[in-house]
Design a protein around this motif. Structure first.
Motif, PDB file in Angstrom:
ATOM      1  N   ASN A 143      -6.161 -22.537  52.244  1.00 55.74           N
ATOM      2  CA  ASN A 143      -4.962 -22.324  51.433  1.00 55.74           C
ATOM      3  C   ASN A 143      -4.275 -23.662  51.177  1.00 55.74           C
ATOM      4  O   ASN A 143      -4.947 -24.567  50.651  1.00 55.74           O
ATOM      5  CB  ASN A 143      -4.072 -21.188  51.966  1.00 55.74           C
ATOM      6  N   ASP A 144      -3.023 -23.819  51.497  1.00 53.56           N
ATOM      7  CA  ASP A 144      -2.207 -24.947  50.994  1.00 53.56           C
ATOM      8  C   ASP A 144      -2.829 -26.350  51.141  1.00 53.56           C
ATOM      9  O   ASP A 144      -3.330 -26.671  52.219  1.00 53.56           O
ATOM     10  CB  ASP A 144      -0.891 -25.041  51.777  1.00 53.56           C
TER      11      ASP A 144
ATOM     12  N   GLN B  32      -4.886 -26.456  54.616  1.00 53.08           N
ATOM     13  CA  GLN B  32      -4.900 -25.328  55.545  1.00 53.08           C
ATOM     14  C   GLN B  32      -6.298 -24.735  55.544  1.00 53.08           C
ATOM     15  O   GLN B  32      -6.800 -24.297  54.490  1.00 53.08           O
ATOM     16  CB  GLN B  32      -3.867 -24.276  55.097  1.00 53.08           C
TER      17      GLN B  32
ATOM     18  N   GLN C 112      -5.764 -21.563  61.890  1.00 50.65           N
ATOM     19  CA  GLN C 112      -5.505 -22.641  60.927  1.00 50.65           C
ATOM     20  C   GLN C 112      -5.668 -24.042  61.525  1.00 50.65           C
ATOM     21  O   GLN C 112      -5.092 -24.366  62.563  1.00 50.65           O
ATOM     22  CB  GLN C 112      -4.090 -22.507  60.349  1.00 50.65           C
TER      23      GLN C 112
ATOM     24  N   PHE D 182      -0.039 -25.352  61.060  1.00 50.26           N
ATOM     25  CA  PHE D 182       0.407 -24.917  59.733  1.00 50.26           C
ATOM     26  C   PHE D 182       0.674 -26.132  58.829  1.00 50.26           C
ATOM     27  O   PHE D 182       0.459 -27.280  59.203  1.00 50.26           O
ATOM     28  CB  PHE D 182       1.649 -24.031  59.870  1.00 50.26           C
ATOM     29  N   SER D 183       1.220 -25.824  57.660  1.00 48.45           N
ATOM     30  CA  SER D 183       1.343 -26.848  56.619  1.00 48.45           C
ATOM     31  C   SER D 183       2.310 -27.976  56.978  1.00 48.45           C
ATOM     32  O   SER D 183       3.230 -27.799  57.787  1.00 48.45           O
ATOM     33  CB  SER D 183       1.804 -26.207  55.312  1.00 48.45           C
TER      34      SER D 183
ATOM     35  N   ARG E  93       9.263 -23.635  58.810  1.00 52.31           N
ATOM     36  CA  ARG E  93       7.973 -24.315  58.647  1.00 52.31           C
ATOM     37  C   ARG E  93       7.862 -25.211  57.408  1.00 52.31           C
ATOM     38  O   ARG E  93       8.697 -25.223  56.553  1.00 52.31           O
ATOM     39  CB  ARG E  93       6.850 -23.279  58.629  1.00 52.31           C
ATOM     40  N   ASP E  94       6.735 -25.918  57.392  1.00 52.09           N
ATOM     41  CA  ASP E  94       6.237 -26.695  56.244  1.00 52.09           C
ATOM     42  C   ASP E  94       7.065 -27.952  55.959  1.00 52.09           C
ATOM     43  O   ASP E  94       7.604 -28.139  54.857  1.00 52.09           O
ATOM     44  CB  ASP E  94       6.147 -25.809  54.982  1.00 52.09           C
TER      45      ASP E  94
ATOM     46  N   GLU F   4       8.759 -21.254  51.240  1.00 49.96           N
ATOM     47  CA  GLU F   4       7.760 -22.028  51.982  1.00 49.96           C
ATOM     48  C   GLU F   4       7.540 -23.364  51.278  1.00 49.96           C
ATOM     49  O   GLU F   4       7.931 -23.557  50.122  1.00 49.96           O
ATOM     50  CB  GLU F   4       6.431 -21.257  52.036  1.00 49.96           C
ATOM     51  N   CYS F   5       6.898 -24.275  51.989  1.00 54.32           N
ATOM     52  CA  CYS F   5       6.378 -25.520  51.412  1.00 54.32           C
ATOM     53  C   CYS F   5       7.327 -26.242  50.456  1.00 54.32           C
ATOM     54  O   CYS F   5       6.962 -26.490  49.282  1.00 54.32           O
ATOM     55  CB  CYS F   5       5.066 -25.248  50.693  1.00 54.32           C
TER      56      CYS F   5
ATOM     57  N   TYR G 116       0.241 -22.332  43.801  1.00 53.17           N
ATOM     58  CA  TYR G 116       1.099 -22.174  44.966  1.00 53.17           C
ATOM     59  C   TYR G 116       1.072 -23.404  45.855  1.00 53.17           C
ATOM     60  O   TYR G 116       0.084 -24.140  45.874  1.00 53.17           O
ATOM     61  CB  TYR G 116       0.640 -20.948  45.799  1.00 53.17           C
TER      62      TYR G 116
ATOM     63  N   TRP H  46      -1.386 -15.119  47.459  1.00 51.65           N
ATOM     64  CA  TRP H  46      -1.571 -14.401  48.731  1.00 51.65           C
ATOM     65  C   TRP H  46      -1.832 -12.909  48.533  1.00 51.65           C
ATOM     66  O   TRP H  46      -2.343 -12.243  49.424  1.00 51.65           O
ATOM     67  CB  TRP H  46      -0.352 -14.602  49.648  1.00 51.65           C
TER      68      TRP H  46
HETATM   69  C1  FRU Z   1       1.980 -20.986  52.607  1.00 47.91           C
HETATM   70  C2  FRU Z   1       1.882 -20.811  54.113  1.00 47.91           C
HETATM   71  C3  FRU Z   1       2.805 -21.778  54.815  1.00 47.91           C
HETATM   72  C4  FRU Z   1       2.158 -21.922  56.153  1.00 47.91           C
HETATM   73  C5  FRU Z   1       0.701 -21.835  55.827  1.00 47.91           C
HETATM   74  C6  FRU Z   1      -0.130 -21.130  56.862  1.00 47.91           C
HETATM   75  O1  FRU Z   1       0.868 -20.540  51.921  1.00 47.91           O
HETATM   76  O2  FRU Z   1       2.167 -19.484  54.458  1.00 47.91           O
HETATM   77  O3  FRU Z   1       4.147 -21.368  54.874  1.00 47.91           O
HETATM   78  O4  FRU Z   1       2.483 -23.139  56.763  1.00 47.91           O
HETATM   79  O5  FRU Z   1       0.594 -21.152  54.600  1.00 47.91           O
HETATM   80  O6  FRU Z   1      -1.491 -21.226  56.560  1.00 47.91           O
END
Ligand code: FRU
Length: 509
Positions: free
Chosen positions: A37-38, A55, A66, A96-97, A161-162, A214-215, A276, A299
């Motif tokens: 993902n990210d 990720q 992750q 995580f991110s 997070r992030d 997020e992010c 995203y 997602w």
């Molecule tokens: C966004 C997210 C972040 C998190 C990560 C987990 O897509 O949900 O908030 O850090 O992915 O994989």
């Protein structure tokens, strides 16, 4: 024990990979195997190598377990997979991110003998909490040591997070933007050394869409028009995007070293559904426009798309994009265009044609990558009421699949429809909605243009030089290899020009 065997296998995953599958993007990054993902930790190193972490679940085809996967590139199109950069220490943890910076002045003290040390700042996710951690790399970002006194920020939360960290030259401090996800708040922290962080402010605003933030990425833009700098706060929202699931919005404003103030209402970064968690490169030269990469999925369905069963991976990135901030129809707008005009993957011109009414066909079945870029320029849209439409339709010479879209000149509506790609549809997941649209408020100087890059299972479209953009994933059962641009019922004097270029695969060298 199982965890450590899986981890050992995971660290080998980078070694072999097959990028030839019919759904595998050729000019965009996707992971060697497993689930991505990210994008994380994007930074340009002093040797001119772009680093991309991401990720990564190396042992499954859905999110979980992750890690930070890692790849490098000199041009953002040709990628080399590297060993996994950061791994969890046990099966309760997830990395995580987050982001990465070059600590050239050794503010952290981790790098007494070098000016190319790299610090990664990421969220450690456990069932009890999400906390912010750092890890340092003395070999330019290839391997990391976790800081012994982690976490560097703990806010007693499971939804925090992030972290994205940038250097703020005016205050000579590092600044972190980080999401209090469920509170719909972005926190700002400052630090002299990446280890000790002070809470500086919280940004939130009534009326913003989303159930979680997020992010966040705060990005500085130089604006030529007014010879000034502005900051744009990008916030990814999931769930709760206006079109469902995940999307990215942004607010244009000003950051004074501690507080962000939005000057305009929010805008969405994309009018489709697969863009995203975009990140912006750190450490690029001051005089260059910002460069971003997003995750090209959503997602709501990413863990079900057929690349998993068919080709052993899930998740691709958007094209690398260059962004600028410009006034469009009276409001500040982030524009995007493929980085460096796709230069290092751009192959020969395969079509240059024009028409006033009728079809222009571009057969690209002989382009090995099955990827092309194209642009469509409509000019002479004058008169009291513009009429007609200019449609693109990608079809398959070997099957029934198609992907289409285009502009209705009378209403100004631009649309994209993926209902004709049959490998994954709303019957598989009802959130895989087929069509997307946006409106072009006016045709300045009687002109409108759109361009796109199609790449096996991804299409990105840029309207009027990137004033609006869309990222659409699609999954055909048979490769799309013919483009037809149809001009219908155009007004007198309106002309359509179509150019198309074959693209070279970034995975061949
Ligand atoms: C966004 C997210 C972040 C998190 C990560 C987990 O897509 O949900 O908030 O850090 O992915 O994989």
């Amino acid at each position: 024990m199982r965890f450590f065997v899986l981890s050992a296998l995971a660290s080998l995953a980078w070694a072999s990979s097959d990028y030839s599958g019919p759904l595998r993007p050729q000019v965009r990054f996707s992971p060697p195997h497993g689930f991505m993902n990210d994008p994380n930790g994007l930074f340009l190193d002093p040797k001119g190598i772009y680093h991309l972490y991401y990720q990564y679940n190396p042992t499954g085809l859905v999110a979980g377990n992750q890690h930070w996967g890692h790849a490098t590139s000199r041009d953002l199109y040709h990628w080399t997979n590297q060993r996994i950069a950061i791994s969890p220490d046990n099966s309760d943890e997830a990395i995580f991110s987050g982001s990465a910076v070059v600590d050239s002045e050794n503010t952290s003290g981790f790098f007494p003998d070098q000016d190319d040390g790299v610090v990664a700042i990421y969220t450690l996710d456990t069932p009890e909490a999400e906390t912010q951690h750092i890890a340092y790399s003395r070999d330019g970002g290839y391997s990391f040591t976790k800081y012994a006194s982690n976490p560097v920020i703990d806010s007693n939360s499971t939804d925090f997070r992030d972290p994205q960290v940038v250097w703020h030259p005016e205050t000579q401090k590092w600044v972190m933007a980080v999401a209090y996800a469920k509170d719909l708040v972005i926190g700002f922290y400052t630090s002299p050394n990446l280890k000790d962080w002070t809470h500086a402010s919280n940004f939130s605003q009534k009326g913003l869409p989303g159930d979680q933030f997020e992010c966040p990425n705060m990005v500085k833009f130089s604006v030529d028009e007014i010879d000034e700098e502005k900051h744009v706060l990008f916030i990814s929202i999931n769930p709760g995007a206006p079109l469902g699931g995940s999307t990215t919005m942004y607010l244009v404003g000003h950051f004074n070293g501690t507080h962000f103030t939005a000057e305009d209402p929010f805008k969405l970064a994309d009018f489709s559904k697969d863009n995203y968690a975009a990140q912006w490169y750190s450490n690029i030269p001051e005089d260059q426009d910002p460069i971003s990469i997003a995750w090209a999925s959503n997602w709501q369905y990413t863990e079900e798309v057929p690349t998993g069963q068919l080709e052993g991976y899930r998740g691709s990135n958007s094209l690398p994009r260059v962004n600028t901030l410009q006034k469009v129809d009276g409001t500040w707008t982030v524009t995007s265009a493929p980085y460096d005009g796709l230069s290092t993957v751009k192959g020969p011109l395969i079509s240059r044609q024009s028409t006033r009414n009728g079809d222009i066909a571009v057969d690209f079945s002989k382009v090995d990558s099955n990827a092309i870029s194209f642009d469509v320029e409509v000019s002479g849209i004058f008169g009291p009421q513009a009429t007609g439409e200019v449609i693109f339709n990608f079809t398959s010479s070997t099957g029934e699949d198609f992907l289409d879209g285009g502009i209705h000149l009378d209403s100004g509506e631009f649309w994209i429809n993926r209902a004709g790609t049959h490998g994954f549809t709303t019957a598989d997941n009802k959130a895989f909605t087929p069509s997307f649209n946006t409106t072009i408020p006016s045709f300045a100087n009687g002109r409108f243009s759109y361009s796109g890059v199609i790449d096996r299972s991804l299409l990105e479209i840029f309207l009027n030089g990137g004033e609006q953009s869309a990222t659409t994933s699609f999954f055909p059962n048979s490769p799309l290899d013919v483009l037809t641009v149809s001009a219908r019922s155009l007004g007198k004097g309106t002309t359509v020009k179509v150019n198309a270029w074959g693209l070279e695969s970034g995975w061949n060298s």
